[in-house]
Enzyme design. Structure first.
Site, PDB file in Angstrom:
ATOM      1  N   THR A  96       0.866  -1.189   0.000  1.00 45.51           N
ATOM      2  CA  THR A  96       0.000   0.000   0.000  1.00 45.51           C
ATOM      3  C   THR A  96       0.897   1.231   0.000  1.00 45.51           C
ATOM      4  O   THR A  96       1.614   1.486   0.975  1.00 45.51           O
ATOM      5  CB  THR A  96      -0.934   0.027   1.227  1.00 45.51           C
ATOM      6  OG1 THR A  96      -1.705  -1.172   1.235  1.00 45.51           O
ATOM      7  CG2 THR A  96      -1.854   1.236   1.176  1.00 45.51           C
ATOM      8  N   LYS A 171      -7.121   2.083  -3.295  1.00 46.28           N
ATOM      9  CA  LYS A 171      -6.751   1.466  -2.008  1.00 46.28           C
ATOM     10  C   LYS A 171      -6.764   2.509  -0.882  1.00 46.28           C
ATOM     11  O   LYS A 171      -7.275   2.250   0.212  1.00 46.28           O
ATOM     12  CB  LYS A 171      -5.362   0.823  -2.145  1.00 46.28           C
ATOM     13  CG  LYS A 171      -4.761   0.302  -0.862  1.00 46.28           C
ATOM     14  CD  LYS A 171      -5.570  -0.821  -0.250  1.00 46.28           C
ATOM     15  CE  LYS A 171      -5.029  -1.176   1.122  1.00 46.28           C
ATOM     16  NZ  LYS A 171      -5.937  -2.039   1.873  1.00 46.28           N
ATOM     17  N   LYS A 239       0.352   4.944   8.627  1.00 44.21           N
ATOM     18  CA  LYS A 239       1.085   5.214   7.373  1.00 44.21           C
ATOM     19  C   LYS A 239       0.099   5.514   6.229  1.00 44.21           C
ATOM     20  O   LYS A 239       0.272   6.456   5.457  1.00 44.21           O
ATOM     21  CB  LYS A 239       1.953   3.983   7.060  1.00 44.21           C
ATOM     22  CG  LYS A 239       2.682   3.985   5.732  1.00 44.21           C
ATOM     23  CD  LYS A 239       2.028   3.156   4.646  1.00 44.21           C
ATOM     24  CE  LYS A 239       1.829   1.705   4.962  1.00 44.21           C
ATOM     25  NZ  LYS A 239       1.191   0.928   3.898  1.00 44.21           N
TER      26      LYS A 239
HETATM   27  P1  NAP Z   1       4.263  -6.626   7.729  1.00 44.18           P
HETATM   28  O1  NAP Z   1       3.826  -7.900   8.322  1.00 44.18           O
HETATM   29  O2  NAP Z   1       4.744  -5.521   8.616  1.00 44.18           O
HETATM   30  O3  NAP Z   1       5.390  -6.952   6.621  1.00 44.18           O
HETATM   31  C1  NAP Z   1       6.151  -5.940   6.056  1.00 44.18           C
HETATM   32  C2  NAP Z   1       7.128  -6.511   5.061  1.00 44.18           C
HETATM   33  O4  NAP Z   1       8.060  -5.464   4.676  1.00 44.18           O
HETATM   34  C3  NAP Z   1       7.991  -7.650   5.624  1.00 44.18           C
HETATM   35  O5  NAP Z   1       8.331  -8.534   4.606  1.00 44.18           O
HETATM   36  C4  NAP Z   1       9.228  -6.890   6.099  1.00 44.18           C
HETATM   37  O6  NAP Z   1      10.397  -7.680   6.223  1.00 44.18           O
HETATM   38  C5  NAP Z   1       9.404  -5.907   4.972  1.00 44.18           C
HETATM   39  N1  NAP Z   1      10.262  -4.815   5.399  1.00 44.18           N
HETATM   40  C6  NAP Z   1      10.014  -3.913   6.369  1.00 44.18           C
HETATM   41  N2  NAP Z   1      11.071  -3.066   6.495  1.00 44.18           N
HETATM   42  C7  NAP Z   1      11.995  -3.464   5.588  1.00 44.18           C
HETATM   43  C8  NAP Z   1      13.267  -2.986   5.211  1.00 44.18           C
HETATM   44  N3  NAP Z   1      13.817  -1.905   5.807  1.00 44.18           N
HETATM   45  N4  NAP Z   1      13.936  -3.637   4.231  1.00 44.18           N
HETATM   46  C9  NAP Z   1      13.403  -4.709   3.617  1.00 44.18           C
HETATM   47  N5  NAP Z   1      12.174  -5.204   3.910  1.00 44.18           N
HETATM   48  C10 NAP Z   1      11.477  -4.586   4.893  1.00 44.18           C
HETATM   49  O7  NAP Z   1       3.127  -5.951   6.855  1.00 44.18           O
HETATM   50  P2  NAP Z   1       1.858  -6.578   6.129  1.00 44.18           P
HETATM   51  O8  NAP Z   1       0.697  -6.488   7.047  1.00 44.18           O
HETATM   52  O9  NAP Z   1       2.221  -7.847   5.482  1.00 44.18           O
HETATM   53  O10 NAP Z   1       1.625  -5.442   5.021  1.00 44.18           O
HETATM   54  C11 NAP Z   1       2.424  -5.314   3.854  1.00 44.18           C
HETATM   55  C12 NAP Z   1       1.825  -4.193   3.013  1.00 44.18           C
HETATM   56  O11 NAP Z   1       0.455  -4.514   2.701  1.00 44.18           O
HETATM   57  C13 NAP Z   1       1.774  -2.835   3.718  1.00 44.18           C
HETATM   58  O12 NAP Z   1       1.946  -1.835   2.761  1.00 44.18           O
HETATM   59  C14 NAP Z   1       0.365  -2.786   4.289  1.00 44.18           C
HETATM   60  O13 NAP Z   1      -0.089  -1.472   4.466  1.00 44.18           O
HETATM   61  C15 NAP Z   1      -0.411  -3.517   3.218  1.00 44.18           C
HETATM   62  N6  NAP Z   1      -1.644  -4.206   3.643  1.00 44.18           N
HETATM   63  C16 NAP Z   1      -1.722  -4.856   4.835  1.00 44.18           C
HETATM   64  C17 NAP Z   1      -2.908  -5.500   5.178  1.00 44.18           C
HETATM   65  C18 NAP Z   1      -3.083  -6.229   6.484  1.00 44.18           C
HETATM   66  O14 NAP Z   1      -4.240  -6.431   6.878  1.00 44.18           O
HETATM   67  N7  NAP Z   1      -2.051  -6.653   7.182  1.00 44.18           N
HETATM   68  C19 NAP Z   1      -3.991  -5.497   4.298  1.00 44.18           C
HETATM   69  C20 NAP Z   1      -3.864  -4.857   3.071  1.00 44.18           C
HETATM   70  C21 NAP Z   1      -2.676  -4.210   2.747  1.00 44.18           C
HETATM   71  P3  NAP Z   1      10.742  -8.365   7.644  1.00 44.18           P
HETATM   72  O15 NAP Z   1       9.893  -9.609   7.707  1.00 44.18           O
HETATM   73  O16 NAP Z   1      12.190  -8.616   7.571  1.00 44.18           O
HETATM   74  O17 NAP Z   1      10.364  -7.378   8.714  1.00 44.18           O
END
Ligand code: NAP
Length: 286
Positions: A96, A171, A239
């Protein structure tokens, strides 16, 4: 056979990638923290130690990363995407991010001969697990059609919305509505408690009333059990509201309600609740 690289195996990415693997899609995975790839590797995914290595052999690359800054870092870093992309690769960014960022990355990708779709998803941990996400896609129709079989594996619907940036735009609109609903509902719940209603009675009555968005009912058990293990981390909603504010600034729009909600989420994050589920806003609004 088309090879897919999946980069970013957090709450969402790990589950999306697992569904590709279950559908027998040849998969290469990379994540900053390797542990999160263990289950996928055990089940047959190929591990790549850098984004560059992951995409060198792939035809289509999915990224599912936290923020625009991190997508940019993963793209430009030494062993990053830019260093590994072959001409003609299709890059699908499901993170996102803000629309102008998607437009910028689409232009950047085009400058090295890479095709780009912004394809963020609606739906949280459980829809990701069940392959029931909703993909919101911007780019060319031909690229959308090429990626659609994979959207169909990971999701229940995919919407083609027009040129690059349109997926990210839709989104942000959806998450703005969700953030407002969560903030308003939480404040209402707290007022109801101050009026002397038991929490269970409030949840039972308000969550079943037509004025309440149905998505909030999915959080009922979190409030009842005081268990805020993250499905959608609160920091990501903050964010997203920041990205809404940035987009409104670019478009010269005043968004007083969105910015009020943004600060409510900022307060919760400042109190250390950022890694919990967004329903933990309840702990912040006393
Ligand atoms: P998350 O669990 O926090 O995962 C974030 C991902 O980004 C992980 O793979 C993390 O790697 C990586 N990352 C973070 N900092 C990094 C860095 N400095 N260098 C390289 N990789 C890094 O988030 P999520 O919930 O899966 O969400 C991912 C995206 O989808 C976000 O943009 C979020 O807004 C969106 N989203 C989330 C949801 C939801 O319900 N969770 C729904 C729709 C959309 P590590 O594992 O090493 O930390």
């Amino acid at each position: 056979m088309t090879k897919i690289a999946f980069i970013g195996l957090g709450i969402m990415g790990s589950r999306m990638a697992l569904n590709l693997l279950k559908a027998e899609v040849p998969l290469i995975v990379h994540n900053r923290t390797k542990d999160k790839a263990n289950e996928l590797i055990e089940k047959g995914a190929e591990w790549a130690s850098t984004p560059k290595e992951a995409i060198e052999k792939a035809d289509i690359v999915f990224t599912m990363l936290s923020t625009p800054q991190i997508v940019e870092d993963v793209y430009y870093s030494d062993q990053g995407l830019k260093a590994g992309f072959k001409k003609g690769t299709l890059w699908v960014d499901s993170s996102t991010v803000n629309p102008s960022f998607s437009e910028k990355m689409a232009e950047e990708a085009a400058s090295i001969g890479v095709r780009f779709l912004d394809a963020p998803v609606s739906g949280s941990l459980v829809p990701a697990e069940k392959g029931e996400l909703i993909f919101l896609v911007g780019g060319t129709k031909a690229d959308f059609d090429e990626a659609k079989p994979y959207f169909d594996i990971m999701g229940k619907v995919s919407h083609f919305l027009g040129e690059n940036g349109k997926g990210s735009s839709m989104k942000l609109l959806i998450n703005l509505l969700l953030a407002q609903s969560m903030a308003t509902f939480t404040e209402t719940l707290r007022l109801g408690e101050a009026m002397g209603f038991p929490q269970t009675q409030l949840l039972e009555t308000l969550l079943n009333h037509p004025v309440t968005p149905p998505i909030l009912a999915g959080k009922k058990s979190k409030w009842i059990n005081d268990d805020y293990s993250p499905e959608f981390p609160l920091k990501h909603m903050h964010k997203d509201l920041h990205l809404v504010a940035e987009t409104a600034f670019e478009l010269n729009r005043a968004m007083p309600l969105a910015n009020a909600a943004k600060e409510v989420f900022a307060q919760a994050k400042q109190k250390g609740l950022g890694d919990l589920d967004l329903s933990a806003l309840y702990k912040s609004i006393e």
